[in-house]
Design an enzyme around this catalytic site. Structure first.
Site, mmCIF file in Angstrom:
data_model
loop_
_atom_site.group_PDB
_atom_site.id
_atom_site.type_symbol
_atom_site.label_atom_id
_atom_site.label_comp_id
_atom_site.label_asym_id
_atom_site.label_seq_id
_atom_site.Cartn_x
_atom_site.Cartn_y
_atom_site.Cartn_z
ATOM 1 N N HIS A 155 -0.825 2.111 -7.848
ATOM 2 C CA HIS A 155 -0.187 3.523 -8.244
ATOM 3 C C HIS A 155 0.033 3.216 -9.505
ATOM 4 O O HIS A 155 0.529 4.466 -10.250
ATOM 5 C CB HIS A 155 0.944 3.909 -6.742
ATOM 6 N N GLY A 178 -2.348 3.630 -16.748
ATOM 7 C CA GLY A 178 -2.899 2.082 -16.591
ATOM 8 C C GLY A 178 -1.682 1.408 -16.230
ATOM 9 O O GLY A 178 -0.621 1.240 -15.673
ATOM 10 N N SER A 199 5.025 1.168 -15.649
ATOM 11 C CA SER A 199 5.497 2.382 -15.996
ATOM 12 C C SER A 199 6.057 2.826 -14.754
ATOM 13 O O SER A 199 7.451 3.229 -14.467
ATOM 14 C CB SER A 199 4.743 3.444 -16.491
ATOM 15 N N GLU A 259 7.963 8.327 -12.691
ATOM 16 C CA GLU A 259 7.168 7.634 -12.008
ATOM 17 C C GLU A 259 7.674 7.714 -10.136
ATOM 18 O O GLU A 259 7.111 8.292 -9.210
ATOM 19 C CB GLU A 259 6.354 7.044 -12.598
ATOM 20 N N ASP A 284 -4.802 1.202 10.046
ATOM 21 C CA ASP A 284 -5.384 0.625 10.956
ATOM 22 C C ASP A 284 -5.002 -0.361 11.820
ATOM 23 O O ASP A 284 -4.410 -1.283 12.325
ATOM 24 C CB ASP A 284 -5.810 -0.794 9.933
ATOM 25 N N SER A 302 -5.433 -3.427 13.888
ATOM 26 C CA SER A 302 -5.373 -5.234 13.072
ATOM 27 C C SER A 302 -4.547 -4.859 11.530
ATOM 28 O O SER A 302 -4.688 -4.647 10.495
ATOM 29 C CB SER A 302 -6.322 -6.466 12.545
ATOM 30 N N ASP A 312 -8.921 -7.528 6.817
ATOM 31 C CA ASP A 312 -10.545 -7.813 7.495
ATOM 32 C C ASP A 312 -11.268 -5.988 7.951
ATOM 33 O O ASP A 312 -10.646 -5.316 6.579
ATOM 34 C CB ASP A 312 -10.244 -7.960 8.990
#
EC number: 1.11.1.7
Length: 325
Positions: free
Chosen positions: A67, A73, A77, A89, A246, A249, A254
């Site tokens: 993020h 960039g 920030s 932000e 997920d 796991s 993985d």
């Protein structure tokens, strides 16, 4: 000849990418070898301490690096606090689900680094190192992180519109990644970060209850049994519950994320959309069946992402929450 608007935008993007590439080339492995020899060790110690309180904290730290890099960039920030005159932000909608504890990890690590090497190690580099350590801790590949980033001096919540929402399709995601200097292959690889961590029900509830804008319609691409599981964990209207991204796991780096995609069990639309072209589906299948290949490619793409919009001339914050003036 005067450039048209479209040509002007392309030219501006080319210049921006060129400047970013020049700055990125100044990053180097071992950057703190002389100025702060224990920097990476101190960061690792702070991470290990944080894991004792929350074994899933690394997922937030990895997400924070992503993020940060996609907004202005990789220049830290994201870590800046809002003030009465500026909404930063971290308070933008896409960042509202990042746990406060993750920002506190940064605070603790920064305090230790300041005690060892005052105003030397940037907040942006701390994020990059912690992301690497998180990936490795959960079973991903270890990779050397080139450092030397400086910290940005602007942080605005409105800029978080640069972050892709979970509803984006493949073309939208690809356009965004290319704009950041990344490829579609990088997109497929970096999406694998969803093999760890959790998501709030609000991020995907439309797929369960309101897919076409009409209440009661479910995304037809979503596996029925998985949809039923998600509905059990996320009743209609729920805004607080979380699920593992997920579930097979949740704390292992993985390839089960990709295996789930192939079974139409991707959590977000932006996950399942990776199967919509033959090229991306081929790469998903290759990652699913070749763990070492995936981990190597993920590390490669992380290194590319870690060079987006870097600043190598500028300031190092003494407190990651406050911009130095």
């Amino acid at each position: 000849m005067a450039l048209g608007r479209g040509a002007t935008m392309v030219a501006a993007l080319a210049v921006a990418l060129m400047c970013s590439a020049v700055a990125a080339s100044e990053l180097k492995v071992g950057y703190y070898a002389h100025s702060c020899p224990r920097a990476e060790e101190i960061i690792q110690e702070g991470f290990q301490k944080a894991l004792k309180d929350d074994d899933g904290i690394g997922a937030d730290l990895l997400r924070m690096h992503f993020h940060d890099c996609f907004v202005r960039g990789c220049e830290g920030s994201l870590l800046v606090d809002s003030t009465p005159n500026n909404k930063a932000e971290k308070d933008g909608e896409p960042n509202s689900t990042i746990e406060d504890e993750a920002f506190e990890v940064i605070d603790d690590v920064k305090e230790s680094l300041e005690a060892a090497c005052k105003q030397t190690v940037s907040c942006a580099d701390i994020l990059a190192f912690l992301a690497r350590d998180s990936v490795h801790h959960y079973g991903g590949a270890y990779y050397e992180v080139p450092a030397g980033r400086k910290d940005g001096v602007i942080s605005k919540a409105e800029d978080t519109k640069e972050l892709p929402p979970p509803s984006f399709n493949l073309n939208q995601l690809t356009d965004l990644f290319v704009h950041k200097g990344l490829s579609r292959d990088d997109l497929v690889a970096l999406s694998g970060a969803h093999t760890i961590g959790v998501a709030h029900c609000t991020a995907f509830s439309d797929r369960l209850y309101n897919f076409t804008g009409k209440l009661g319609v479910q995304d037809p691409t979503l596996d029925g049994a998985y949809a039923a599981e998600l509905k059990g964990e996320c009743p209609i209207g729920n805004k607080t519950n979380q699920v593992n991204m997920d579930p097979r796991s949740p704390l292992s780096f993985d390839t089960s994320y990709y295996q789930s995609l192939l079974a139409n069990r991707g959590l977000f639309s932006s996950d399942q959309t990776l199967l919509t072209t033959s090229a991306t589906k081929y790469l998903v299948a290759k990652f699913a069946g070749k763990p070492k290949f995936f981990k190597k490619k993920f590390a490669h793409s992380m290194l590319k992402m870690g060079k987006i919009g870097v600043i190598t001339e500028g300031t190092v914050r003494t407190n990651c929450r406050v911009i130095n003036y």
